[in-house]
Every structure is written in C-alpha cells, then in structure tokens.
Design a protein around this motif. Structure first.
Motif, mmCIF file in Angstrom:
data_model
loop_
_atom_site.group_PDB
_atom_site.id
_atom_site.type_symbol
_atom_site.label_atom_id
_atom_site.label_comp_id
_atom_site.label_asym_id
_atom_site.label_seq_id
_atom_site.Cartn_x
_atom_site.Cartn_y
_atom_site.Cartn_z
ATOM 1 N N ASN A 158 0.780 -1.194 0.020
ATOM 2 C CA ASN A 158 0.041 0.094 0.057
ATOM 3 C C ASN A 158 0.845 1.217 0.053
ATOM 4 N N GLN A 159 2.237 1.188 -0.429
ATOM 5 C CA GLN A 159 2.863 2.319 -0.520
ATOM 6 C C GLN A 159 2.987 3.175 -2.145
ATOM 7 N N VAL A 160 3.003 4.131 -2.048
ATOM 8 C CA VAL A 160 3.113 5.102 -3.182
ATOM 9 C C VAL A 160 4.335 5.869 -3.198
ATOM 10 N N SER A 161 4.762 6.176 -4.563
ATOM 11 C CA SER A 161 5.886 7.069 -4.622
ATOM 12 C C SER A 161 5.190 8.197 -5.488
ATOM 13 N N ILE A 162 5.175 9.457 -5.261
ATOM 14 C CA ILE A 162 4.484 10.540 -5.896
ATOM 15 C C ILE A 162 5.440 11.512 -6.167
ATOM 16 N N ALA A 163 5.683 11.952 -7.605
ATOM 17 C CA ALA A 163 6.241 13.328 -7.973
ATOM 18 C C ALA A 163 5.428 14.392 -8.728
ATOM 19 N N ALA A 164 5.770 15.429 -8.763
ATOM 20 C CA ALA A 164 5.192 16.372 -9.162
ATOM 21 C C ALA A 164 5.992 17.756 -9.094
ATOM 22 N N GLU A 165 5.737 18.805 -9.690
ATOM 23 C CA GLU A 165 6.491 20.260 -9.896
ATOM 24 C C GLU A 165 5.653 21.324 -9.470
ATOM 25 N N THR A 166 6.009 22.406 -9.166
ATOM 26 C CA THR A 166 5.378 23.589 -8.923
ATOM 27 C C THR A 166 6.541 24.816 -9.134
ATOM 28 N N ASP A 167 6.123 25.882 -9.590
ATOM 29 C CA ASP A 167 7.063 27.147 -9.578
ATOM 30 C C ASP A 167 6.604 28.158 -8.443
ATOM 31 N N PHE A 168 7.679 28.933 -8.110
ATOM 32 C CA PHE A 168 7.506 30.025 -7.225
ATOM 33 C C PHE A 168 7.970 31.508 -8.197
ATOM 34 N N PRO A 169 7.628 32.427 -7.721
ATOM 35 C CA PRO A 169 8.312 33.660 -8.668
ATOM 36 C C PRO A 169 9.770 34.033 -8.912
ATOM 37 N N ASN A 170 10.390 33.315 -7.912
ATOM 38 C CA ASN A 170 11.889 33.358 -7.999
ATOM 39 C C ASN A 170 12.465 31.971 -8.175
ATOM 40 N N ARG A 171 11.739 31.082 -8.376
ATOM 41 C CA ARG A 171 12.427 29.748 -8.641
ATOM 42 C C ARG A 171 11.396 28.865 -9.302
ATOM 43 N N GLN A 172 12.099 28.310 -10.654
ATOM 44 C CA GLN A 172 10.995 27.512 -11.477
ATOM 45 C C GLN A 172 11.170 25.849 -11.443
ATOM 46 N N ASN A 173 10.079 24.966 -11.448
ATOM 47 C CA ASN A 173 10.301 23.865 -11.621
ATOM 48 C C ASN A 173 11.339 23.194 -10.384
ATOM 49 N N ILE A 174 10.152 23.553 -9.381
ATOM 50 C CA ILE A 174 10.758 22.912 -7.846
ATOM 51 C C ILE A 174 10.075 21.554 -7.896
ATOM 52 N N PRO A 175 10.973 20.566 -7.601
ATOM 53 C CA PRO A 175 10.556 19.096 -7.748
ATOM 54 C C PRO A 175 10.044 18.943 -6.242
ATOM 55 N N ILE A 176 8.808 17.919 -6.547
ATOM 56 C CA ILE A 176 8.310 17.295 -5.294
ATOM 57 C C ILE A 176 8.387 15.770 -5.325
ATOM 58 N N ARG A 177 8.961 15.200 -4.394
ATOM 59 C CA ARG A 177 9.233 13.814 -4.402
ATOM 60 C C ARG A 177 8.685 13.355 -3.022
ATOM 61 N N LEU A 178 7.582 12.370 -2.834
ATOM 62 C CA LEU A 178 7.046 11.952 -1.693
ATOM 63 C C LEU A 178 6.854 10.426 -1.679
#
Length: 263
Positions: A158-178
């Motif tokens: 029942n485990q999952v690996s999750i990836a996504a991205e987001t942007d802040f005004p001063n930083r683009q393509n911030i990686p999300i890894r859970l």
C-alpha cells in the motif's frame, strides 16, 4: 398480463423473465458510466417463479473498462447483493425499479495509468491550482501555488511514490518527491498517510525548499480523494479495505443502491 408471458410452460416463462431482467439491468447500469467496455449482469432466483412476485435471491454485476464522469477510469467493478425486492412490472416496461434500497458487496480495481490520467481531470485540476495555504504562500511571496505533472507509482504494501512540480516567482520547476502509505478514512476518503520527503530523488541545492513544498503537497493530496465527489446516480460506495497489487489498486467494500439510473 403475465399469462401471455408464461403461456403453457411456467418454467420457460420465468426463464424468459430472468433473461429480460438481466438485459434491462445491464442497460440501466451502463447509464452509471460515461463509457463501458463490458457490463454483465447475473440474477439468481430459485425457484424461478419467485421472480413474478419481484423477489430474487441475489443480483450480481461485473464491468470492465468503465469511465465515471468522463475522466475517471475504473479497470474493473463488481458488486453482488443478497435478496432483493424489485417491481417486476417495471421490468416489463424496460426499466428496473427497486422496492427498497439494498446493499451489495463491492470491489473496484484501478490501474496505475488510469490513476495518473485522473490527475488531468478538471475536478482534480481545480484542487491543484491556485492553492492558497499559509505555509506555501509564505514561501511564494504571497502568491497562490499551482502543482503540475503529478505522477503516482504504486508500490508493495500500500505504498506509493509521488512526483510533481511547482513554480515560485523566484524559482521554477521545484521538484516534489514523496513516499506515503494509502489508507482509508471514514470508509469514503483515501488518505496519503505518513508522508515522507524522498530527498534522494531531489538535487541537493533545492532539497531545503523542495522538502517543505513536498510536505505541503502531501496535505493537498490528503484532502482530495473522496468517493462522494464521484456521484454515481443512486449508488453510494464505501470502502473497507484497499490493497496494491503490482500496478493495480484494489478496493473492497460495499455499495448502497437506492435506485437504478433512469428509474
């Protein structure tokens, strides 16, 4: 009315009634879904003469290749009731009407590809865009945050690996890894519990901000998946257990059926 149906052979007449009920029920159930590759219905009634009084022993449905609300894919769905009381006269009119609500044992199977395509659905995208939490806006200079390119991988236990991205005004393509554990809350909500930032999958120079954003994203996910939002006409789904099996996610629970679509 039933005399012509039964003719001189009551058994063949009631067998015909079961066949008609199967056909009408399958047509009604198909209306639950935007698309369905296969919908099969099986009615058990012994002796078959009980059918004329609207009493059947069990009602079983199985479907494959189903789509709910145009964008949510279900690999397989099945449910089976105990004894059910129906209005047999409605069957003769091409409809299926329950005399009273009934419950059924249910099982739903999703696959990993379909889960990921669901993150592109309008209903989900609304919850991923312009997220205005205090923790995130403090990092983004007061601006709402939008998450994109969400990808879920099913893992054992029942485990999952999750990836996504987001942007802040001063930083683009911030990686999300859970990494998280899927669980059921209140029989209707899917929880992403015990979320942990997967630092090894993130470049060292952004691990600080990526860790904070990843934990905030986990909270967004944890409030997103609620079965009541899927709105199956006349059918209320509840989950008792979920399990990951390879690239599939299997839910076991029950369905409360108040009425069939179109009735």
């Amino acid at each position: 009315m039933f005399g012509g149906l039964l003719g001189s052979n009551q058994s063949s007449g009631t067998d015909f009634g079961e066949q008609m009920l199967n056909t009408v029920a399958a047509q009604s159930i198909r209306h639950l879904f935007t698309k369905s590759d296969v919908v099969e219905v099986s009615v058990r009634c012994y002796p078959s003469s009980k059918l004329l009084q609207g009493s059947i022993d069990s009602f079983k449905m199985s479907g494959r290749g189903l789509v709910i609300r145009r964008q949510f894919e279900v690999d397989e769905m099945s449910f089976e009731t105990d004894a059910v009381a129906i209005d047999f006269g409605s069957v003769m009119g091409g409809k299926l009407r329950l005399k009273q609500p009934t419950q059924a044992v249910a099982q739903i199977t999703l696959n990993e590809a379909g889960i990921n395509r669901a993150f592109q659905a309008e209903l989900v995208q609304k919850r991923l865009q312009n997220v205005d939490s205090e923790e995130l806006t403090n990092l983004s200079g007061g601006e709402p945050v939008t998450f994109r390119n969400v990808e879920v991988k099913l893992l054992p236990d029942n485990q999952v690996s999750i990836a996504a991205e987001t942007d802040f005004p001063n930083r683009q393509n911030i990686p999300i890894r859970l990494l998280a554990t899927l669980a059921v809350e209140k029989r209707r909500r899917i929880s992403f519990s015990n979320p942990k930032f997967d630092a090894e999958q993130v470049p060292e120079d952004v691990r600080g901000i990526a860790g904070v954003v990843s934990q905030a994203f986990a909270e967004v996910l944890d409030n997103m998946v609620d079965l009541d939002r899927f709105d199956l006409d006349g059918v209320l789904l509840r989950i008792n257990r979920l399990e990951t099996h390879g690239k599939k996610l299997v839910f076991s629970g029950y369905a409360q059926i108040d009425h069939f679509p179109g009735t």
